[in-house]
Design an enzyme around this catalytic site. Structure first.
Site, PDB file in Angstrom:
ATOM      1  N   ASP A 198       0.836  -1.199   0.000  1.00  0.00           N
ATOM      2  CA  ASP A 198       0.000   0.000   0.000  1.00  0.00           C
ATOM      3  C   ASP A 198       0.872   1.251   0.000  1.00  0.00           C
ATOM      4  O   ASP A 198       1.892   1.319   0.691  1.00  0.00           O
ATOM      5  CB  ASP A 198      -0.885  -0.027   1.252  1.00  0.00           C
ATOM      6  CG  ASP A 198      -1.870   1.121   1.303  1.00  0.00           C
ATOM      7  OD1 ASP A 198      -2.719   1.206   0.399  1.00  0.00           O
ATOM      8  OD2 ASP A 198      -1.778   1.924   2.250  1.00  0.00           O
TER       9      ASP A 198
ATOM     10  N   GLU B  23      14.871 -15.247  -0.799  1.00  0.00           N
ATOM     11  CA  GLU B  23      15.357 -16.285   0.108  1.00  0.00           C
ATOM     12  C   GLU B  23      14.371 -17.443   0.242  1.00  0.00           C
ATOM     13  O   GLU B  23      14.765 -18.553   0.597  1.00  0.00           O
ATOM     14  CB  GLU B  23      15.603 -15.707   1.505  1.00  0.00           C
ATOM     15  CG  GLU B  23      16.782 -14.761   1.610  1.00  0.00           C
ATOM     16  CD  GLU B  23      16.860 -14.170   3.003  1.00  0.00           C
ATOM     17  OE1 GLU B  23      16.173 -14.685   3.922  1.00  0.00           O
ATOM     18  OE2 GLU B  23      17.596 -13.181   3.182  1.00  0.00           O
TER      19      GLU B  23
END
Length: 552
Positions: free
Chosen positions: A231, A280
């Site tokens: 956002d 990751e």
């Protein structure tokens, strides 16, 4: 924000996630994904309190799997006082009780993965709630508290500091500053809030803020989410010194130029650090930017290979139903994304704008035509809950039921966002047309009974079945989905958009769109009809406000 240090032990294991690799290689699933936005309070109510919740969403996931979408984006469900419908977060690691708890979130993620759906959650990093523990401590401790450096506290200007520190305006209207009281009750410093006063902006120059959000990312990734919709991704970093704008009416400049509080270049360092975290984790987790920028080229900066994966295409959303304008924004969108290797995204409706059936004019016929055009374009598409039912904007909500915070403020947004947030209908009867057993938090129009999932399922002429068929064709046709270009057909008359997309196997897809209010004669029938947004007899006459898909 620090209530939970890690995800519950019951968090979703990576193996439960939909397949994201083929022969050990990344699939890039997000490059052509159809992502369905769920506004939690308005999708489905599982406990009968009139408010949608995570249990209700989980129960309706089979519907979304049958619809044919690839992922579900959930608007905020975090612990919040709900001053701005959850975009004022008090604890980024907790679920607001109105929506359930962390076990409900875990169950929802697991069930979505079982059904082959991915889950994307909202992240609100520009500001927190004023009830957040950091902000509350900053107020209690007064000037000089180290917690104040995690937000933008400043002394006022003028006699006795009675004027705001600068001339910035809130997106919701009025000044972007509110004055505090010192612990002894005397007038204190001011704090910055680009939205409601209940939403103080974080200071992203403070390393504690950066550390905390990296931890929040890991918390939800450990829970099993597949990505984040960010956002106000263009916010967070403010120009050094917080300089004056020098003019009023700043809201009108949003998306038209770089502002001292929006689209500052410093945001990109943040997203590079986030991308390293996303990479990751297994399963191609993604970041999606809600970035209002002056141009597609500026948006593309958020999508460089070491930053985020997608950004909302507001330039496309804001384009009217005009063939020339649509072609220009499609070309500009594709051209700007190509150099950074990112997919274009396409969206017609969301929780902040008037539903496209109403916004575009022309009623349901035009809305259906616009939907097929969007789903034919190369890249990723976003579907807002209820648009697959052909829902219009609710424009006659009484003032006393409205809850949009900007409705109660002056000179901000129009305050009428509630009209696109009315709970969607599932059945043709019941206290809330199947939304829940206890009514709905916003009143639903009576005519929505005929637009319910129950009424439209199995009706070949319904908008719901049109979306189901379109998403199935999009998956099956080799020339649809991912890509970075279209081949425009020049031989078509004015007012008609026509383009080809070619697959590696030699098959060709053609899309023709009549944006005029009159039937148009085609120069030739392009091929075999795959799907039409409205009644079409297969002749060389393309009806008004109609899109047809062809295969050659």
């Amino acid at each position: 924000m620090t209530q939970h240090s890690s995800a519950p032990a019951t968090g979703t294991a990576p193996a439960a996630r939909p397949d994201a690799t083929a022969a050990g290689k990344p699939t890039g699933w997000w490059r052509d994904a159809v992502i369905y936005q769920v506004y939690p309070r308005s999708f489905a109510d599982g406990n009968g309190d009139g408010m949608g919740d995570l249990a209700g969403i989980r129960a309706r996931l089979p519907y979304l799997a049958e619809l044919g979408v690839d992922a579900v984006w959930l608007s905020p469900f975090y612990a919040s006082p709900q001053a701005d419908a959850g975009y004022d977060v008090a604890d980024y690691r907790a679920i607001d009780p109105m929506f359930g708890d962390l076990h409900d979130a875990d169950a929802l993620i697991r069930e979505a993965h079982r059904l082959g759906l991915r889950i994307i959650v909202d992240l609100v990093p520009n500001h927190s709630s004023d009830r957040h523990e950091w902000f509350q401590r900053a107020l209690r401790e007064g000037p000089g508290s180290p917690l104040r450096d995690r937000y933008h506290f400043r002394p006022g200007r003028g006699p006795e500091g009675a004027e705001p520190p600068n001339d910035w305006e809130s997106i919701f209207g009025g000044p972007a500053w509110t004055r505090t009281k010192n612990p002894d009750g005397s007038p204190g410093e001011w704090y910055l809030h680009l939205f409601a006063p209940e939403q103080p902006d974080f200071n992203w120059e403070n390393e504690a803020v950066r550390d905390e959000f990296r931890s929040v990312l890991r918390f939800w990734l450990d829970m099993g989410v597949d990505g984040f919709r960010i956002d106000v991704a263009h916010g967070m970093v403010k120009a050094a010194g917080l300089p004056d704008m020098g003019r009023t009416g700043q809201l009108k400049l949003l998306g038209s130029q770089v502002l001292p509080f929006f689209d500052q270049d410093g945001v990109h360092e943040i997203y590079r650090s986030w991308r390293r975290i996303l990479d990751e984790y297994p399963g191609e987790r993604i970041g999606v930017a809600e970035a209002w920028t002056p141009s597609p080229d500026r948006t593309a900066l958020y999508l460089r290979p070491d930053e985020l994966h997608q950004a909302f295409n507001f330039h496309y959303l804001n384009t009217g139903w005009n063939a020339e304008a649509l072609r220009a924004v499609i070309d500009e969108s594709l051209d700007s994304m190509r150099p950074v290797g990112a997919p274009s995204t396409w969206v017609l409706s969301n929780h902040d704008v008037v539903r496209h059936r109403t916004r575009l004019g022309g009623g349901l016929r035009r809305a259906r035509a616009a939907s097929l055009l969007m789903l034919a374009l190369p890249g990723s598409a976003y579907v807002y809950q209820g648009e697959e039912l052909g829902l219009p904007e609710v424009t006659d909500l009484p003032d006393e039921v409205r809850q949009d915070p900007s409705f109660f403020r002056d000179n901000g947004q129009d305050g009428l966002r509630d009209g696109c947030r009315v709970p969607i209908p599932w059945t043709s009867t019941g206290p809330s047309y199947g939304f829940g057993s206890g009514g709905s938090w916003l009143p639903q129009p009576e005519e929505w009974a005929g637009l319910s999932v129950e009424e439209q399922t199995g009706d070949p002429g319904s908008t719901l079945e049109l979306y189901r068929r379109a998403l199935a064709v999009r998956r099956e046709h080799p020339a649809l989905g991912a890509g970075d270009a279209v081949e425009w057909a020049a031989e078509y008359p004015a007012g008609v958009l026509a383009f080809r997309r070619r697959a590696a196997d030699g098959s060709t897809f053609v899309c023709t769109v009549n944006t005029t209010g009159q039937p148009v004669e085609l120069p030739a029938v392009p091929g075999r009809v795959l799907l039409a947004s409205g009644e079409y007899d297969g002749s060389g006459t393309l009806p008004a406000d109609t899109t047809v898909w062809w295969t050659v």
